[in-house]
Design a protein around this motif. Structure first.
Motif, PDB file in Angstrom:
ATOM      1  N   LEU A  16       7.954  19.584  -9.416  1.00 48.37           N
ATOM      2  CA  LEU A  16       8.250  20.905  -8.882  1.00 48.37           C
ATOM      3  C   LEU A  16       9.612  21.162  -8.663  1.00 48.37           C
ATOM      4  CD1 LEU A  16       5.143  20.600  -6.327  1.00 48.37           C
ATOM      5  CD2 LEU A  16       5.252  22.262  -8.596  1.00 48.37           C
ATOM      6  N   GLY A  17      10.758  20.196  -8.914  1.00 46.66           N
ATOM      7  CA  GLY A  17      11.977  20.857  -8.673  1.00 46.66           C
ATOM      8  C   GLY A  17      12.426  20.359  -7.502  1.00 46.66           C
ATOM      9  N   TYR A  18      11.955  19.671  -6.620  1.00 53.50           N
ATOM     10  CA  TYR A  18      12.358  19.181  -5.329  1.00 53.50           C
ATOM     11  C   TYR A  18      13.012  17.913  -5.305  1.00 53.50           C
ATOM     12  CZ  TYR A  18       9.201  22.950  -3.728  1.00 53.50           C
ATOM     13  OH  TYR A  18       8.579  24.163  -3.700  1.00 53.50           O
ATOM     14  N   SER A  19      14.177  17.503  -4.460  1.00 52.74           N
ATOM     15  CA  SER A  19      14.497  16.431  -4.185  1.00 52.74           C
ATOM     16  C   SER A  19      14.136  15.386  -3.487  1.00 52.74           C
ATOM     17  CB  SER A  19      16.097  16.571  -3.541  1.00 52.74           C
ATOM     18  OG  SER A  19      17.031  17.361  -4.626  1.00 52.74           O
ATOM     19  N   ILE A  20      13.974  14.214  -3.643  1.00 53.50           N
ATOM     20  CA  ILE A  20      13.251  13.126  -2.771  1.00 53.50           C
ATOM     21  C   ILE A  20      14.425  12.695  -1.692  1.00 53.50           C
ATOM     22  CG2 ILE A  20      12.429  10.678  -3.063  1.00 53.50           C
ATOM     23  CD1 ILE A  20      10.667  13.257  -4.303  1.00 53.50           C
ATOM     24  N   GLN A  21      13.741  12.526  -0.345  1.00 52.14           N
ATOM     25  CA  GLN A  21      14.544  12.120   0.615  1.00 52.14           C
ATOM     26  C   GLN A  21      14.457  10.897   0.731  1.00 52.14           C
ATOM     27  OE1 GLN A  21      16.083  14.533   2.796  1.00 52.14           O
ATOM     28  NE2 GLN A  21      15.489  15.724   1.312  1.00 52.14           N
ATOM     29  N   VAL A  22      13.385   9.934   0.675  1.00 47.56           N
ATOM     30  CA  VAL A  22      13.554   8.563   0.848  1.00 47.56           C
ATOM     31  C   VAL A  22      12.759   8.006  -0.207  1.00 47.56           C
ATOM     32  CG1 VAL A  22      13.777   8.700   3.366  1.00 47.56           C
ATOM     33  CG2 VAL A  22      11.551   8.591   2.428  1.00 47.56           C
ATOM     34  N   ASN A  23      12.962   6.776  -0.597  1.00 37.30           N
ATOM     35  CA  ASN A  23      12.284   5.925  -1.770  1.00 37.30           C
ATOM     36  C   ASN A  23      11.959   4.723  -1.107  1.00 37.30           C
ATOM     37  OD1 ASN A  23      13.054   7.283  -4.227  1.00 37.30           O
ATOM     38  ND2 ASN A  23      14.977   7.093  -3.696  1.00 37.30           N
ATOM     39  N   PRO A  24      10.496   4.500  -1.616  1.00 42.43           N
ATOM     40  CA  PRO A  24       9.830   3.507  -0.848  1.00 42.43           C
ATOM     41  C   PRO A  24      10.148   2.102  -1.294  1.00 42.43           C
ATOM     42  CG  PRO A  24       8.462   4.459  -2.234  1.00 42.43           C
ATOM     43  CD  PRO A  24       9.586   5.299  -2.315  1.00 42.43           C
ATOM     44  N   ARG A  25      10.196   1.040  -0.559  1.00 41.00           N
ATOM     45  CA  ARG A  25      10.304  -0.370  -1.275  1.00 41.00           C
ATOM     46  C   ARG A  25       8.842  -0.930  -1.395  1.00 41.00           C
ATOM     47  NH1 ARG A  25      15.484  -1.790  -1.494  1.00 41.00           N
ATOM     48  NH2 ARG A  25      16.964  -0.576   0.096  1.00 41.00           N
ATOM     49  N   GLU A  26       8.782  -1.986  -2.119  1.00 41.96           N
ATOM     50  CA  GLU A  26       7.462  -2.489  -2.264  1.00 41.96           C
ATOM     51  C   GLU A  26       6.939  -3.042  -1.082  1.00 41.96           C
ATOM     52  OE1 GLU A  26       7.352  -5.368  -5.493  1.00 41.96           O
ATOM     53  OE2 GLU A  26       8.129  -4.122  -7.205  1.00 41.96           O
ATOM     54  N   ILE A  27       7.823  -3.475  -0.169  1.00 40.83           N
ATOM     55  CA  ILE A  27       7.458  -3.704   1.201  1.00 40.83           C
ATOM     56  C   ILE A  27       8.347  -2.992   2.115  1.00 40.83           C
ATOM     57  CG2 ILE A  27       7.172  -5.507   3.086  1.00 40.83           C
ATOM     58  CD1 ILE A  27       6.370  -7.690   0.943  1.00 40.83           C
ATOM     59  N   ASN A  28       7.651  -2.169   3.056  1.00 30.44           N
ATOM     60  CA  ASN A  28       8.337  -1.182   3.755  1.00 30.44           C
ATOM     61  C   ASN A  28       8.266  -1.737   5.246  1.00 30.44           C
ATOM     62  OD1 ASN A  28       9.048   1.254   1.847  1.00 30.44           O
ATOM     63  ND2 ASN A  28       7.125   0.821   1.320  1.00 30.44           N
ATOM     64  N   THR A  39       0.877  -1.107  -0.194  1.00 28.29           N
ATOM     65  CA  THR A  39       0.007  -0.055   0.043  1.00 28.29           C
ATOM     66  C   THR A  39       0.619   1.168  -0.100  1.00 28.29           C
ATOM     67  OG1 THR A  39      -1.554  -1.170   1.342  1.00 28.29           O
ATOM     68  CG2 THR A  39      -2.111   1.154   1.168  1.00 28.29           C
ATOM     69  N   SER A  40       1.854   1.310   0.840  1.00 27.94           N
ATOM     70  CA  SER A  40       2.688   2.352   0.898  1.00 27.94           C
ATOM     71  C   SER A  40       3.313   3.021  -0.419  1.00 27.94           C
ATOM     72  CB  SER A  40       3.551   2.569   2.222  1.00 27.94           C
ATOM     73  OG  SER A  40       4.461   1.456   2.048  1.00 27.94           O
ATOM     74  N   TYR A  41       3.910   2.108  -1.109  1.00 22.16           N
ATOM     75  CA  TYR A  41       4.692   2.051  -2.217  1.00 22.16           C
ATOM     76  C   TYR A  41       3.766   2.556  -3.446  1.00 22.16           C
ATOM     77  CZ  TYR A  41       7.500   0.699  -6.479  1.00 22.16           C
ATOM     78  OH  TYR A  41       7.968   0.913  -7.587  1.00 22.16           O
ATOM     79  N   GLN A  42       2.318   2.146  -3.385  1.00 22.65           N
ATOM     80  CA  GLN A  42       1.650   2.545  -4.380  1.00 22.65           C
ATOM     81  C   GLN A  42       1.108   3.955  -4.388  1.00 22.65           C
ATOM     82  OE1 GLN A  42       0.814   0.545  -6.655  1.00 22.65           O
ATOM     83  NE2 GLN A  42       1.639  -1.214  -5.897  1.00 22.65           N
ATOM     84  N   HIS A  43       1.181   4.581  -2.836  1.00 23.11           N
ATOM     85  CA  HIS A  43       1.033   5.918  -2.865  1.00 23.11           C
ATOM     86  C   HIS A  43       2.151   6.900  -2.565  1.00 23.11           C
ATOM     87  CE1 HIS A  43      -3.034   3.660  -1.962  1.00 23.11           C
ATOM     88  NE2 HIS A  43      -3.533   4.894  -2.221  1.00 23.11           N
ATOM     89  N   VAL A  44       3.151   6.356  -2.138  1.00 22.93           N
ATOM     90  CA  VAL A  44       4.388   7.227  -2.254  1.00 22.93           C
ATOM     91  C   VAL A  44       4.898   7.502  -3.527  1.00 22.93           C
ATOM     92  CG1 VAL A  44       6.602   7.505  -1.322  1.00 22.93           C
ATOM     93  CG2 VAL A  44       4.659   6.770   0.211  1.00 22.93           C
ATOM     94  N   ILE A  45       5.137   6.614  -4.432  1.00 20.50           N
ATOM     95  CA  ILE A  45       5.689   6.734  -5.630  1.00 20.50           C
ATOM     96  C   ILE A  45       5.111   8.021  -6.523  1.00 20.50           C
ATOM     97  CG2 ILE A  45       5.947   5.966  -8.081  1.00 20.50           C
ATOM     98  CD1 ILE A  45       8.150   4.953  -6.122  1.00 20.50           C
ATOM     99  N   PRO A  46       3.745   8.105  -6.444  1.00 22.01           N
ATOM    100  CA  PRO A  46       3.088   9.370  -7.303  1.00 22.01           C
ATOM    101  C   PRO A  46       3.554  10.579  -6.666  1.00 22.01           C
ATOM    102  CG  PRO A  46       1.633   7.430  -7.046  1.00 22.01           C
ATOM    103  CD  PRO A  46       2.786   6.921  -6.036  1.00 22.01           C
ATOM    104  N   GLN A  47       3.467  10.623  -5.140  1.00 22.93           N
ATOM    105  CA  GLN A  47       3.772  11.747  -4.512  1.00 22.93           C
ATOM    106  C   GLN A  47       5.086  12.269  -4.921  1.00 22.93           C
ATOM    107  OE1 GLN A  47       0.888  13.154  -3.677  1.00 22.93           O
ATOM    108  NE2 GLN A  47       1.556  13.665  -1.590  1.00 22.93           N
ATOM    109  N   ASN A  48       6.338  11.155  -4.874  1.00 21.47           N
ATOM    110  CA  ASN A  48       7.666  11.621  -5.166  1.00 21.47           C
ATOM    111  C   ASN A  48       7.741  12.057  -6.655  1.00 21.47           C
ATOM    112  OD1 ASN A  48       8.039  10.287  -2.875  1.00 21.47           O
ATOM    113  ND2 ASN A  48       9.400   8.659  -3.617  1.00 21.47           N
ATOM    114  N   LYS A  49       6.941  11.746  -7.535  1.00 20.29           N
ATOM    115  CA  LYS A  49       6.883  12.118  -9.043  1.00 20.29           C
ATOM    116  C   LYS A  49       6.400  13.807  -8.991  1.00 20.29           C
ATOM    117  CE  LYS A  49       6.370   7.932 -11.251  1.00 20.29           C
ATOM    118  NZ  LYS A  49       5.723   7.090 -12.278  1.00 20.29           N
ATOM    119  N   LYS A  50       5.329  13.935  -8.208  1.00 23.49           N
ATOM    120  CA  LYS A  50       4.976  15.296  -8.147  1.00 23.49           C
ATOM    121  C   LYS A  50       5.548  16.176  -7.533  1.00 23.49           C
ATOM    122  CE  LYS A  50      -0.012  13.872  -7.656  1.00 23.49           C
ATOM    123  NZ  LYS A  50      -1.089  13.707  -6.886  1.00 23.49           N
ATOM    124  N   LEU A  51       6.751  15.844  -6.228  1.00 22.53           N
ATOM    125  CA  LEU A  51       7.552  16.797  -5.913  1.00 22.53           C
ATOM    126  C   LEU A  51       8.732  16.983  -6.761  1.00 22.53           C
ATOM    127  CD1 LEU A  51       7.383  15.255  -2.481  1.00 22.53           C
ATOM    128  CD2 LEU A  51       7.038  17.750  -2.870  1.00 22.53           C
TER     129      LEU A  51
END
Length: 532
Positions: free
Chosen positions: A262-274, A247-259
């Motif tokens: 907008l020109g912002y760096s991503i702090q952490v990348n989710p795994r398929e199971i966190n 679940t978390s992977y499915q919802h964090v990845i799209p947020q990362n792309k949006k950030l």
């Protein structure tokens, strides 16, 4: 006490500067902005949905059992059992002897925010909580601190959750530390702290809890350890959904792309199971799913889907959230309204809002912690004699001296004019070249490039000569910034609390408390009187 803007410190990311300016482009990445009115609104929303109070109070009480609780701590523990009580929280790794001084700033901001909110209204109780990051396994990040420019280092082989780490070997580490400290009241107070915490407890969790208790008990701070079977039982439905649906992977990845868009760096990348798994006290390994089976990384442990779900229900203490799921764990078990953290921490929370929504969890107010520069009265006198502004305390000594040299130079102001004259000569030559063959134009262009590069070298040497004339000033500025630990970064990320000049530790802690501005977003600069 004085302040400068975070922007003028030159140490804060575009993301954080835009956030505190309430930039419209970021408003979809958080729920409410942390102004005082929104603390109350967030609290009301949280209290409607929160239903884990009984187990929370029971486990915090058990975890703090054996500590000599202050009257304020006892009062806050009783308040926490009341249905109109919420928390404000900060968290931190179990850094050896607290690590850098900003550890104090974030905790004091939580404490002071609660006090001010409680003073201004009586509808809702606010209680300060310190979340102990006992399940982290990056020992190299926590096994040292600095004193007098020396690294006090704890060498040990370990790969499991740091909270379960034995304190064996710390006697030698602190014996070396004590050798460096001059005899006096300060040394005796630090010795007492270490003896009662690290040298009187077998595990790092217990040692850190006792240390934090001794430092902040008079302010009513409560501590919580998430490495707790009863608290993790609350998370079983969430962890089960994570294992089966990612679940978390499915919802964090799209947020990362949006950030990123907008020109912002991503702090952490989710795994398929966190989620991690604890095979034993000395190991914390990732859970990986392949073709319907679940494996614990770097071990021979293997589960079918049914087996891992059964294990989760029977042994929830063996499952551990990673950096993506830990905030959700925290906000699920606590009646929390605000999280106070540094720029890097707050940045990764922006990646999580949609994940929170998918689990129907309340997203807290995100509060950028106070930053502070502490100087002594002697250092302030030196700053004033040199004529340094507060903003210049955040610059490199050579850059400051270079600017001063240029501003006071009789030569430097003439250089741009001379450079323009040189460019004009070649522009005239280029026009003349139009009257003859093209090879002549190419030769002029090449000569122009060569002469301008030569002029740039001359300019640099002239400026260097001007700076050389100000060598004494450079040394004085360099000396001051080095003493402040501001020459190669921020003081708050370098100096440990033991490294400051004070006679009484509690006086120093009170000084920090008085300096904190829990609802302001400015860089604080304050002057410490060395003697209470």
């Amino acid at each position: 006490m004085e302040t400068i803007s975070y922007k003028d410190s030159n140490y804060f990311s575009k993301l954080m500067l835009n956030y505190i300016d309430e930039d419209e482009s970021l408003k979809n990445f958080y729920q409410l902005f942390p102004n005082k009115n929104n603390y109350i609104e967030q609290a009301k929303n949280k209290l409607k949905n929160y239903n884990h109070r009984e187990i929370l109070v029971k486990q915090i009480s058990q975890q703090m059992e054996g500590l000599d609780l202050s009257k304020k701590q006892q009062k806050n523990l009783k308040k926490l059992a009341e249905k109109n009580t919420v928390t404000i929280t900060t968290g931190h790794q179990l850094n050896l002897f607290t690590g850098p001084i900003f550890f104090f700033y974030k905790i004091m901001q939580v404490i002071k925010a609660c006090k001010e909110l409680n003073k201004e209204q009586d509808e809702i109780n606010y209680v300060p909580i310190f979340w102990m990051a006992t399940e982290d396994h990056d020992f190299e990040e926590i096994n040292h601190f600095k004193y007098n420019e020396r690294v006090i280092h704890w060498s040990k082989q370990f790969g499991g959750p740091v909270g379960r780490l034995s304190t064996e070997g710390l006697q030698e580490v602190f014996d070396y530390f004590f050798m460096l400290i001059p005899n006096g009241n300060k040394k005796e107070q630090l010795k007492e702290l270490i003896n009662q915490s690290y040298l009187s407890n077998d595990k790092l969790t217990d040692a850190t809890r006792k240390l934090v208790h001794l430092l902040f008990k008079d302010y009513g701070l409560l501590m919580i350890d998430g490495d707790d079977k009863e608290l993790k039982k609350i998370m079983v439905p969430t962890f089960e959904k994570e294992l089966i649906e990612s679940t978390s992977y499915q919802h964090v990845i799209p947020q990362n792309k949006k950030l990123e868009e907008l020109g912002y760096s991503i702090q952490v990348n989710p795994r398929e199971i966190n989620l991690f798994y604890f095979p034993n006290d000395n190991s914390r390994e990732r859970i990986v799913e392949q073709n319907g089976n679940y494996f614990v990384n770097n071990t021979s442990i293997k589960f079918s889907k049914e087996e891992i779900i059964n294990d989760l229900h029977e042994n929830p203490e063996k499952f551990s959230p990673n950096v993506i799921l830990r905030p959700l764990y925290q906000e699920t078990i606590l009646p929390n309204v605000a999280y106070i953290g540094g720029g890097g921490e707050i940045a990764y929370w922006f990646q999580l809002k949609e994940m929170f929504n998918s689990f129907n969890a309340d997203f807290p107010l995100l509060v950028l912690r106070n930053s502070m520069l502490i100087r002594t009265e002697k250092q302030l006198e030196k700053q004033q004699k040199i004529g340094l502004s507060n903003e210049e305390l955040f610059l490199n000594s050579l850059d400051i001296t270079k600017k001063r040299a240029i501003d006071s130079s009789k030569i430097a102001p003439q250089l741009p004019e001379l450079e323009n004259e040189l460019k004009e000569i070649f522009e005239k030559l280029e026009k003349l070249s139009e009257l003859t063959e093209s090879s002549f134009a190419d030769m002029i262009q090449a000569q122009k490039t060569k002469q301008l590069k030569g002029f740039e070298k001359v300019k640099k040497r002239l400026i260097h000569a001007e700076v050389k004339k100000n060598e004494e000033l450079l040394n004085r500025i360099d000396s001051l910034l080095t003493c402040l630990s501001q020459q190669n970064g921020l003081q708050e990320r370098i100096k440990n609390f033991s490294d400051f000049d004070y006679v009484d530790l509690h006086y120093f802690i009170d000084f920090i408390y008085d300096s904190i501005q829990p609802f302001a977003f400015e860089f604080i600069i304050n002057t410490l009187n060395e003697k209470p």
